[in-house]
Design an enzyme around this catalytic site. Structure first.
Site, PDB file in Angstrom:
ATOM      1  N   ASP A   1      -1.850 -33.958 -42.991  1.00 54.98           N
ATOM      2  CA  ASP A   1      -2.662 -33.307 -41.972  1.00 54.98           C
ATOM      3  C   ASP A   1      -2.810 -34.266 -40.780  1.00 54.98           C
ATOM      4  O   ASP A   1      -2.583 -35.459 -40.905  1.00 54.98           O
ATOM      5  CB  ASP A   1      -4.034 -32.895 -42.537  1.00 54.98           C
ATOM      6  CG  ASP A   1      -4.748 -34.070 -43.182  1.00 54.98           C
ATOM      7  OD1 ASP A   1      -4.065 -34.905 -43.788  1.00 54.98           O
ATOM      8  OD2 ASP A   1      -5.972 -34.157 -43.061  1.00 54.98           O
ATOM      9  N   SER A   2      -3.135 -33.734 -39.631  1.00 57.65           N
ATOM     10  CA  SER A   2      -3.299 -34.532 -38.400  1.00 57.65           C
ATOM     11  C   SER A   2      -2.058 -35.341 -38.052  1.00 57.65           C
ATOM     12  O   SER A   2      -2.160 -36.460 -37.572  1.00 57.65           O
ATOM     13  CB  SER A   2      -4.470 -35.510 -38.523  1.00 57.65           C
ATOM     14  OG  SER A   2      -5.604 -34.863 -39.006  1.00 57.65           O
ATOM     15  N   SER A   3      -0.883 -34.803 -38.313  1.00 55.23           N
ATOM     16  CA  SER A   3       0.328 -35.591 -38.109  1.00 55.23           C
ATOM     17  C   SER A   3       1.206 -35.082 -36.989  1.00 55.23           C
ATOM     18  O   SER A   3       2.322 -35.552 -36.820  1.00 55.23           O
ATOM     19  CB  SER A   3       1.157 -35.606 -39.396  1.00 55.23           C
ATOM     20  OG  SER A   3       0.426 -36.191 -40.408  1.00 55.23           O
TER      21      SER A   3
ATOM     22  N   LEU B   1       2.493 -32.172 -36.990  1.00 53.07           N
ATOM     23  CA  LEU B   1       3.511 -31.295 -37.591  1.00 53.07           C
ATOM     24  C   LEU B   1       3.045 -29.851 -37.569  1.00 53.07           C
ATOM     25  O   LEU B   1       3.589 -28.992 -38.235  1.00 53.07           O
ATOM     26  CB  LEU B   1       3.781 -31.725 -39.041  1.00 53.07           C
ATOM     27  CG  LEU B   1       4.349 -33.127 -39.199  1.00 53.07           C
ATOM     28  CD1 LEU B   1       4.245 -33.594 -40.638  1.00 53.07           C
ATOM     29  CD2 LEU B   1       5.802 -33.158 -38.739  1.00 53.07           C
TER      30      LEU B   1
ATOM     31  N   SER C   1      -0.034 -28.454 -38.489  1.00 57.81           N
ATOM     32  CA  SER C   1      -0.726 -27.898 -39.636  1.00 57.81           C
ATOM     33  C   SER C   1      -1.632 -26.745 -39.208  1.00 57.81           C
ATOM     34  O   SER C   1      -1.862 -25.813 -39.967  1.00 57.81           O
ATOM     35  CB  SER C   1      -1.534 -28.967 -40.350  1.00 57.81           C
ATOM     36  OG  SER C   1      -2.312 -29.685 -39.430  1.00 57.81           O
TER      37      SER C   1
ATOM     38  N   ALA D   1       0.334 -23.593 -39.141  1.00 62.03           N
ATOM     39  CA  ALA D   1       0.695 -23.235 -40.516  1.00 62.03           C
ATOM     40  C   ALA D   1      -0.502 -22.605 -41.231  1.00 62.03           C
ATOM     41  O   ALA D   1      -0.363 -21.652 -42.009  1.00 62.03           O
ATOM     42  CB  ALA D   1       1.191 -24.466 -41.277  1.00 62.03           C
TER      43      ALA D   1
ATOM     44  N   ASP E   1       4.969 -23.419 -32.173  1.00 64.07           N
ATOM     45  CA  ASP E   1       4.628 -23.743 -33.564  1.00 64.07           C
ATOM     46  C   ASP E   1       4.785 -22.539 -34.493  1.00 64.07           C
ATOM     47  O   ASP E   1       5.484 -22.580 -35.500  1.00 64.07           O
ATOM     48  CB  ASP E   1       3.182 -24.263 -33.648  1.00 64.07           C
ATOM     49  CG  ASP E   1       2.949 -25.469 -32.761  1.00 64.07           C
ATOM     50  OD1 ASP E   1       3.928 -26.169 -32.442  1.00 64.07           O
ATOM     51  OD2 ASP E   1       1.793 -25.699 -32.373  1.00 64.07           O
TER      52      ASP E   1
HETATM   53  C1  GLA Z   1       1.685 -28.634 -29.842  1.00 66.34           C
HETATM   54  C2  GLA Z   1       1.483 -27.237 -29.283  1.00 66.34           C
HETATM   55  C3  GLA Z   1       2.811 -26.523 -29.023  1.00 66.34           C
HETATM   56  C4  GLA Z   1       3.761 -27.397 -28.218  1.00 66.34           C
HETATM   57  C5  GLA Z   1       3.826 -28.809 -28.799  1.00 66.34           C
HETATM   58  C6  GLA Z   1       4.598 -29.785 -27.937  1.00 66.34           C
HETATM   59  O1  GLA Z   1       2.225 -28.569 -31.125  1.00 66.34           O
HETATM   60  O2  GLA Z   1       0.697 -26.473 -30.175  1.00 66.34           O
HETATM   61  O3  GLA Z   1       2.579 -25.280 -28.414  1.00 66.34           O
HETATM   62  O4  GLA Z   1       3.395 -27.418 -26.867  1.00 66.34           O
HETATM   63  O5  GLA Z   1       2.537 -29.385 -28.997  1.00 66.34           O
HETATM   64  O6  GLA Z   1       5.922 -29.427 -27.830  1.00 66.34           O
END
Ligand code: GLA
Length: 437
Positions: free
Chosen positions: A152-154, A156, A158, A161, A203
């Site tokens: 978490d908080s990485s 990626l 989350s 998701a 995302d």
């Molecule tokens: C976060 C945002 C995305 C995107 C990325 C950077 O994850 O939620 O919408 O802008 O940063 O690419």
């Protein structure tokens, strides 16, 4: 190529048993939403401006085990947070209000939006989005949500998701058939309208549309997307039954954005300010102030009219779009070295032009650039905290992981010391799209 190695049968069995106890049912009644984390090798920070991005999921993420509750009650517990979340699906939900520029990066993590007792915001947000979409829900869920350990908080994603997991669970419990593209929009409603983040659709598009073995390419202006296979011409690996690459996640140990970070929404506003200037000088001031509405030749002809900081944001946007176009070609022809070089160039532009990131993440990025076997690297997400990602040759992944671990602990002994040495650098594989099983 096979299919995603996550989640394992053991993980699923454990989760089902736990939810069966919560819901006084049997493990066979439990459904599980598998909602993977995403990486974005190319196309960083251009989704909110309608740019074209590339993404894929990894074999780690969020699992939400649930059973329909037989009434309108939602009851949730979490593997990461204390307490229970309870509400009813027939309660009308209202937006939480906007999140200020400086705390937006933290708000990307579901847990940080509010204190522990409020970790259910994404579940309420999912209900809000479905209600906004005109759906009337009658069935609640009894569920347990958990994320892959330590991730978490990485950066990626989350939070997306988690949002996607609640959407899919509520839809499944209420027998709603909703297309993946509509779910992309529903998750946008959770993030932009319910929580007040000004992020793009990278995302959730990655999480919902990706397919194992492919790179997902999404045009965030038209919402058209493509799945691009990596060709099977990387013979050696293929014959060993291996992938042509592994994905390294190198963690910085920074879980919270530093107070000095400029924040996500602030950069979005700067991109829009640049778009406004360029649209005005080209007589297009009626268009939405997004950089995707500015033609490349207009940018080239008028970039000198931008304040230096806005010029750098626009340079990131236009150069990143080009890197995505080139990167898709490199991927489609199996040229992973070229693909990797573009990822590293994208990382550099994030530092120099978009001016995001922070010292530990930039140090990790630089270490990865000189790590044996690495094709290319950049930080994941905004780089204000979390991890860097790298594509690496599968035969050198272990060696690369231990090199990064050692080098990072030399430059950031304190942060590195807070990491579990077994998981400070993780070797992952590609994942699949979110689904209910
Ligand atoms: C976060 C945002 C995305 C995107 C990325 C950077 O994850 O939620 O919408 O802008 O940063 O690419």
């Amino acid at each position: 190529m096979g299919c995603s190695s996550w989640p394992s049968d053991n993980e699923l069995d454990r989760l089902k048993k736990m939810v069966a106890i919560m819901g006084r049912g049997s493990p066979s009644d439990v459904r599980v939403v598998v909602s993977p984390y995403r990486i974005c090798p190319l196309g960083a920070h251009i989704d909110h401006q309608g740019g074209t991005v590339s993404a894929m999921t990894i074999n780690k993420g969020i699992l939400l085990g649930f059973i329909p509750s037989d009434d309108s009650q939602v009851l949730l517990r979490s593997g990461q947070f204390q307490g229970e979340v309870r509400f009813r699906v027939d309660e009308v939900q209202h937006p939480k209000g906007s999140i200020t520029a400086n705390n937006t990066e933290n708000a990307h993590d579901s847990s940080k939006v509010c204190e522990e007792c409020d970790w259910g915001n994404y579940a309420r947000g999912a209900l809000y989005a479905l209600q906004r979409g005109g759906y009337h829900l009658t069935q609640g869920i009894i569920g347990f949500i958990c994320g892959s350990e330590g991730l978490d908080s990485s950066g990626l994603s989350s939070s997306a998701a988690v949002g996607v997991a609640y959407l899919l669970a509520l839809e499944s419990a209420n027998s709603l058939t909703i297309s993946t593209t509509e779910n992309v929009e529903l998750d946008r409603i959770i993030e932009n309208e319910y929580l007040g983040l000004r992020n793009g659709i990278l995302d959730q598009s990655a999480i919902l549309l990706s397919s194992y073995g492919c790179l997902t390419c999404m045009n965030c202006k038209t919402k058209e997307y493509m799945l691009i296979h990596l060709p099977k011409l990387l013979g050696d690996q293929e014959s060993k039954g291996q992938e042509a690459y592994k994905i390294l996640l190198a963690f910085s140990g920074l879980k919270h954005a530093l107070a000095s970070n400029p924040g996500y929404n602030c950069r979005v506003s700067e991109c829009q300010a640049a778009a406004r200037v360029l649209l005005q000088v080209s007589g297009n001031e009626r268009c939405d102030p997004l950089l995707c509405n500015v033609e490349l030749d207009v940018y080239e002809a008028h970039k000198d009219k931008l304040e230096p900081n806005l010029a750098r944001r626009a340079e990131h946007y236009f150069s990143e779009n080009m890197r995505v176009t080139e990167g898709l070609k490199a991927w489609a022809s199996g040229k992973l070295e070229d693909f990797g070089r573009l990822i590293s160039a994208s990382g550099l532009s994030s530092v120099q032009n978009y001016e995001c990131g922070c010292e530990p993440l930039i140090q990790l990025y630089k270490i990865l650039l000189r790590t044996p076997g690495v094709f290319g690297a950049r930080f994941s997400g905004a780089g204000f905290r979390g991890c860097c990602i790298a594509f690496v040759h599968p035969d050198r992944a272990e060696e690369a992981a231990s090199f990064v671990r050692d080098e990072y602990s030399k430059v950031q002994p304190k942060l590195a010391g807070q990491l579990n040495s077994d998981t400070a650098v993780l070797i992952c594989e590609a994942g699949d799209s979110a689904c209910v099983i």
